[in-house]
Design an enzyme around this catalytic site. Structure first.
Site, short mmCIF file in Angstrom:
data_model
loop_
_atom_site.label_atom_id
_atom_site.label_comp_id
_atom_site.label_asym_id
_atom_site.label_seq_id
_atom_site.Cartn_x
_atom_site.Cartn_y
_atom_site.Cartn_z
CB THR A 87 -1.08 0.20 1.55
OG1 THR A 87 -1.86 -1.21 1.04
CG2 THR A 87 -1.47 1.32 1.20
CG ASN A 108 2.19 -1.11 4.10
OD1 ASN A 108 2.30 -0.37 2.88
ND2 ASN A 108 1.31 -2.46 3.81
CE LYS A 169 -5.31 -0.19 4.54
NZ LYS A 169 -4.52 -0.91 3.30
NE ARG A 171 -0.42 1.05 4.39
CZ ARG A 171 -0.56 0.80 6.01
NH1 ARG A 171 -0.83 1.16 6.77
NH2 ARG A 171 -1.24 -1.08 5.28
CG ASP A 312 -5.70 -4.09 1.70
OD1 ASP A 312 -5.13 -4.44 1.27
OD2 ASP A 312 -4.84 -4.30 2.95
CG HIS A 360 -1.91 -4.09 -3.14
ND1 HIS A 360 -2.33 -5.10 -3.25
CD2 HIS A 360 -1.32 -2.79 -2.34
CE1 HIS A 360 -3.13 -4.26 -1.81
NE2 HIS A 360 -2.16 -3.06 -1.23
CG HIS A 495 -1.11 -7.27 -1.12
ND1 HIS A 495 -0.20 -6.17 -1.57
CD2 HIS A 495 -1.93 -7.55 -0.54
CE1 HIS A 495 -0.83 -5.48 -0.06
NE2 HIS A 495 -1.89 -5.85 0.53
#
Length: 555
Positions: A87, A108, A169, A171, A312, A360, A495
């Site tokens: 991510t 991450n 999220k 990020r 996700d 992704h 992933h």
């Protein structure tokens, strides 16, 4: 001559006034000066495989994914340029046009190789949260070592453009918004608030406080997640009660309906993340931001970077063959259609540019593949790291020479190796030799020598692009296709690998300045920000290695 110029000028003013009058009825006028859209909306769908565009196509409605495909431009063969496919590197790459080797967001979470200290990608201990007292607020973009397309827009307009980043999220909000945004907001599980940090401001805007004080979150968490359509119509999915799927807390089986009220009891606000209502909740907040920040209403182009994270969470828990994943994409499509209709009304159809992509993809669950006679398996990084440390301790009389295997990279204990005056190259040779013999391992590569590695060029390039000497492990493990990191028979999916199911992502553009069409030649995640820079007539980000995709842009 002077009279001629005056008459011409009056005619131009008359025509301009007439056009503005008509514009009030049909659409808002274009921005003054250099032609640009009034608003750019970047939409990142977390863990969206490219094939989801077509796997559920027949069930999508006209205004969501189909609208982007039928009115906009789709790049059908867009590939991620680096490893690992996660991510934080994904969102960084989309918005910088760069790769971890340059922008520094190696995963991450990554280890500072000089000290052995693990760090989360957006950690910043020098600042505090705003809207929360939890550590979820101690975040900033300071670890990102390149500018973003959003930074470049701010620079190009002398900071008159507004830029807002939004995602559940942290990020996925912070990294796209860049270093200089008007604001970046993410969700805090502890307080149930949308929050930010003192990197951006010392107090939440009144409109954010008002949203947090409302009942939107409570209303979503009181719902049951049922299938949007009759369960028997979900022919693209396995049976509802599948051994490949994970359960919510308190559930006895991973089956519909999922009771969000029960799952979120005792103020477990984070339950919103792993449901389709997390998408609706995020887009509700995005609309509130557009309204209150007046995005798309300024002389200069504004930019909204929104990432939809719930796909996700649901994907990790249930896997790509589940009814839950099929349902969340049908609901996502419905939410996108409503959001585009809102933008049409608020900003004006044809006055904004939207792009949609993913950070992704995702693998099929290995047990699911094995049960269908396909090659697959598991690689357990925790167990392998213990085995490596036992082998190395016996040889070198030193404990914990491997700190961890994370993101398919082996992080050596460099401070200990230096302290004991051990030979790092010899240790790497031992590690590589051990790993190469394990089931499911295709290649093991010393990242510093990747250029000379006997691996396919497609993989070699991604190893080189992903290797950041400060933040990446020194050895990377390339697994056979169908294998991924996890304990045996783990449910759901993940992933991070080089395989197409992780690296092949959707990329669609729609709206102002965009041609209608499609393209099958290979394009790259790094090309996204370069294409936006060409559209906006601004400089590409400082670390960008991508190229504009000319077929997307109107001549």
């Amino acid at each position: 001559m002077k009279i001629k110029y005056i008459v011409c000028g009056l005619l131009l003013l008359t025509v301009g006034a007439s056009a503005q009058t008509k514009g009030k009825v049909k659409a808002a006028p274009a921005p003054a000066g250099l032609p640009r859209p009034k608003l750019v909306v970047g939409i990142v769908i977390d863990q969206m495989r490219w094939d989801y565009l077509y796997r559920y196509y027949d069930r999508y409605q006209a205004g969501g994914f189909k609208r982007m495909l039928n009115e906009g431009f789709t790049c059908e063969n867009t590939q991620i340029d680096y490893l690992p496919t996660e991510t934080a590197p994904g969102h960084s790459c989309i918005y910088t046009g760069s790769v971890p080797a340059i922008h520094g967001i190696a995963a991450n979470e990554f280890i500072i190789q000089a000290t052995g200290k693990q760090i989360y990608c957006t950690d910043d201990s020098a600042i505090n949260g705003v809207g929360t007292t939890s550590i979820a607020g101690k975040m900033s973009p300071r670890n990102l070592q390149a500018t973003t397309i959003t930074d470049q827009l701010r620079l190009a307009t002398n900071f008159r453009s507004k830029v807002i980043g939004i995602a559940l999220k942290d990020r996925a909000s912070i990294l796209p918004a860049g270093h200089t945004p008007t604001g970046a907001y993410w969700f805090d599980d502890t307080s149930g608030n949308w929050i930010t940090s003192t990197y951006y401001t010392n107090d939440l805007p009144a409109w954010v406080k008002g949203f947090n004080e409302g009942t939107t979150l409570k209303n979503y968490l009181s719902k049951q997640w049922t299938t949007l359509y009759p369960a028997e119509t979900y022919v693209q999915s396995t049976a509802d009660n599948s051994p490949y799927e994970g359960k919510y807390r308190g559930e006895t089986a991973p089956v519909f309906p999922h009771d969000l009220a029960a799952i979120s009891r005792n103020n477990f606000y984070g339950a919103i993340r792993s449901s389709p209502f997390g998408i609706s909740f995020t887009l509700d907040f995005a609309r509130t931001a557009i309204e209150n920040e007046q995005l798309g209403k300024h002389p200069e182009t504004d930019f909204l970077a929104v990432s939809l994270s719930s796909t996700d969470y649901v994907g990790h828990q249930f896997g790509p063959n589940s009814m839950e994943v099929e349902d969340i994409y049908l609901r996502l499509d419905k939410d996108l259609a409503a959001f585009f209709s809102y933008l049409d009304a608020k900003v004006g159809k044809g006055n904004y540019t939207a792009f949609l992509t993913a950070d992704h993809g995702a693998a099929h669950n290995p047990k699911f593949l094995m049960d269908h006679e396909m090659p697959a398996g598991y690689f357990n990084p925790i167990a392998v790291a213990k085995e490596l440390n036992a082998m190395l301790e016996k040889k070198y009389d030193a404990k914990n020479l491997v700190l961890e295997i994370g993101s398919y990279e082996v992080n050596l204990n460099n401070p200990l190796i230096e302290e004991k005056k051990l030979n790092a190259d010899v240790i790497k040779f031992d590690v590589i030799n051990y790993l190469q013999k394990l089931p499911g391992v295709l290649y093991v590569v010393d990242c510093q020598k990747a250029q000379m590695a006997a691996v396919p060029e497609w993989i070699r390039t991604r190893i080189i692009n992903g290797y950041n000497p400060e933040h990446s492990g020194s050895i990377i493990v390339i697994l056979k296709s169908g294998f991924y990191g996890g304990a045996m028979n783990a449910t759901g999916t993940t992933h991070g690998t080089w395989s197409p199911y992780d690296t092949h992502i959707p990329l669609l553009f729609m709206g102002w300045g965009v041609q209608h069409g499609s393209l099958n030649r290979e394009t790259h995640m790094t090309d996204i920000s370069a294409t936006l820079a060409a559209l906006l007539h601004i400089q590409v980000p400082s670390g960008c290695i991508g190229q504009p995709i000319p077929e997307v842009l109107k001549k």
